[in-house]
Design a protein around this motif. Structure first.
Motif, PDB file in Angstrom:
ATOM      1  N   PHE A 198      -2.510  -3.887  -8.076  1.00 43.66           N
ATOM      2  CA  PHE A 198      -1.671  -4.333  -9.176  1.00 43.66           C
ATOM      3  C   PHE A 198      -0.250  -3.827  -8.978  1.00 43.66           C
ATOM      4  O   PHE A 198      -0.038  -2.687  -8.582  1.00 43.66           O
ATOM      5  N   CYS A 199       0.746  -4.692  -9.207  1.00 43.50           N
ATOM      6  CA  CYS A 199       2.150  -4.303  -9.137  1.00 43.50           C
ATOM      7  C   CYS A 199       2.637  -4.038 -10.555  1.00 43.50           C
ATOM      8  O   CYS A 199       2.670  -4.944 -11.392  1.00 43.50           O
ATOM      9  N   LYS A 200       3.013  -2.791 -10.836  1.00 42.05           N
ATOM     10  CA  LYS A 200       3.465  -2.420 -12.181  1.00 42.05           C
ATOM     11  C   LYS A 200       4.837  -3.015 -12.501  1.00 42.05           C
ATOM     12  O   LYS A 200       5.104  -3.378 -13.633  1.00 42.05           O
ATOM     13  N   LYS A 201       5.695  -3.112 -11.483  1.00 43.07           N
ATOM     14  CA  LYS A 201       7.043  -3.624 -11.713  1.00 43.07           C
ATOM     15  C   LYS A 201       7.014  -5.104 -12.102  1.00 43.07           C
ATOM     16  O   LYS A 201       7.721  -5.531 -12.998  1.00 43.07           O
ATOM     17  N   ALA A 202       6.198  -5.898 -11.430  1.00 42.08           N
ATOM     18  CA  ALA A 202       6.110  -7.323 -11.718  1.00 42.08           C
ATOM     19  C   ALA A 202       5.016  -7.649 -12.729  1.00 42.08           C
ATOM     20  O   ALA A 202       4.939  -8.767 -13.215  1.00 42.08           O
ATOM     21  N   GLU A 203       4.155  -6.673 -13.007  1.00 42.78           N
ATOM     22  CA  GLU A 203       3.016  -6.854 -13.901  1.00 42.78           C
ATOM     23  C   GLU A 203       2.134  -8.006 -13.447  1.00 42.78           C
ATOM     24  O   GLU A 203       1.781  -8.895 -14.218  1.00 42.78           O
ATOM     25  N   ARG A 204       1.803  -7.987 -12.146  1.00 37.87           N
ATOM     26  CA  ARG A 204       0.966  -9.030 -11.548  1.00 37.87           C
ATOM     27  C   ARG A 204      -0.056  -8.419 -10.606  1.00 37.87           C
ATOM     28  O   ARG A 204       0.170  -7.354 -10.043  1.00 37.87           O
TER      29      ARG A 204
ATOM     30  N   SER B 247       3.190  -7.743   1.613  1.00 36.16           N
ATOM     31  CA  SER B 247       3.560  -7.880   0.213  1.00 36.16           C
ATOM     32  C   SER B 247       3.670  -9.366  -0.112  1.00 36.16           C
ATOM     33  O   SER B 247       3.985 -10.167   0.753  1.00 36.16           O
ATOM     34  N   PRO B 248       3.407  -9.735  -1.371  1.00 36.62           N
ATOM     35  CA  PRO B 248       3.473 -11.154  -1.727  1.00 36.62           C
ATOM     36  C   PRO B 248       4.907 -11.666  -1.768  1.00 36.62           C
ATOM     37  O   PRO B 248       5.854 -10.888  -1.884  1.00 36.62           O
TER      38      PRO B 248
ATOM     39  N   ALA C 135       0.824  -1.208   0.000  1.00 36.78           N
ATOM     40  CA  ALA C 135       0.000   0.000   0.000  1.00 36.78           C
ATOM     41  C   ALA C 135       0.863   1.266   0.000  1.00 36.78           C
ATOM     42  O   ALA C 135       0.429   2.323  -0.447  1.00 36.78           O
ATOM     43  N   GLU C 136       2.109   1.163   0.480  1.00 34.23           N
ATOM     44  CA  GLU C 136       3.013   2.309   0.521  1.00 34.23           C
ATOM     45  C   GLU C 136       4.021   2.305  -0.626  1.00 34.23           C
ATOM     46  O   GLU C 136       4.883   3.163  -0.699  1.00 34.23           O
ATOM     47  N   CYS C 137       3.927   1.336  -1.523  1.00 36.16           N
ATOM     48  CA  CYS C 137       4.908   1.162  -2.594  1.00 36.16           C
ATOM     49  C   CYS C 137       4.576   2.042  -3.789  1.00 36.16           C
ATOM     50  O   CYS C 137       3.422   2.165  -4.183  1.00 36.16           O
ATOM     51  N   GLU C 138       5.608   2.612  -4.394  1.00 33.94           N
ATOM     52  CA  GLU C 138       5.405   3.466  -5.565  1.00 33.94           C
ATOM     53  C   GLU C 138       5.070   2.671  -6.825  1.00 33.94           C
ATOM     54  O   GLU C 138       4.535   3.210  -7.783  1.00 33.94           O
ATOM     55  N   HIS C 139       5.378   1.365  -6.836  1.00 36.84           N
ATOM     56  CA  HIS C 139       5.119   0.526  -8.006  1.00 36.84           C
ATOM     57  C   HIS C 139       3.739  -0.106  -7.971  1.00 36.84           C
ATOM     58  O   HIS C 139       3.312  -0.686  -8.962  1.00 36.84           O
ATOM     59  N   CYS C 140       3.055  -0.030  -6.840  1.00 36.32           N
ATOM     60  CA  CYS C 140       1.746  -0.660  -6.703  1.00 36.32           C
ATOM     61  C   CYS C 140       0.645   0.380  -6.811  1.00 36.32           C
ATOM     62  O   CYS C 140       0.794   1.513  -6.376  1.00 36.32           O
ATOM     63  N   GLY C 141      -0.451  -0.038  -7.388  1.00 35.15           N
ATOM     64  CA  GLY C 141      -1.591   0.851  -7.528  1.00 35.15           C
ATOM     65  C   GLY C 141      -2.875   0.057  -7.582  1.00 35.15           C
ATOM     66  O   GLY C 141      -2.877  -1.168  -7.468  1.00 35.15           O
ATOM     67  N   LYS C 142      -3.977   0.752  -7.763  1.00 34.11           N
ATOM     68  CA  LYS C 142      -5.282   0.101  -7.842  1.00 34.11           C
ATOM     69  C   LYS C 142      -5.886   0.392  -9.206  1.00 34.11           C
ATOM     70  O   LYS C 142      -5.753   1.475  -9.748  1.00 34.11           O
TER      71      LYS C 142
END
Length: 121
Positions: free
Chosen positions: A91-97, A106-107, A73-80
């Motif tokens: 959704f994690c933009k860095k991992a595309e998952r 975090s997973p 929730a605090e990560c710059e690569h994650c969003g909704k």
């Protein structure tokens, strides 16, 4: 006849272990820097991990405190992503998952974990 009090081989190092945990060190760092040299290799990492968790020296997290975990929730690569007729999806933009809703921190596959995470796992 008196009963012998059961003690652990890690008890003499308890204060050092607690201080290191409060300083933010992981169990593997404590093992490598404090316990292994002090016992001249006569111990195992799994024994220290069991001692820490059994004695409540650290709150047992989803990864048992073996590695530091960041919060998605605090990560710059994650969003909704807002979906039609459904709840928003993390959704994690860095991992595309997709990050499942049941994940509180975090997973395991997260690339920002200290273990390096496997993006394609």
């Amino acid at each position: 006849m008196e009963r012998r009090k059961r003690t652990s081989m890690y008890d003499p190092y308890r204060e050092d272990i607690v201080a290191a945990l409060e300083a933010g060190k992981t169990i593997i760092q404590i093992y490598n820097e404090i316990i292994y040299p002090a016992m001249n290799g006569a111990c195992e990492y799994s024994g220290l991990a069991y001692y820490v968790n059994k004695n409540g020296l650290r709150y047992v997290t989803e990864n048992d405190g073996y590695e530091p975990v960041h919060i998605c929730a605090e990560c710059e690569h994650c969003g909704k992503i807002q979906r039609e007729r459904f709840d928003p999806m993390s959704f994690c933009k860095k991992a595309e998952r997709e990050v499942l809703a049941v994940v509180k921190t975090s997973p395991r596959w997260c690339p920002l974990r200290s273990g390096g995470g496997e993006v394609n796992a």
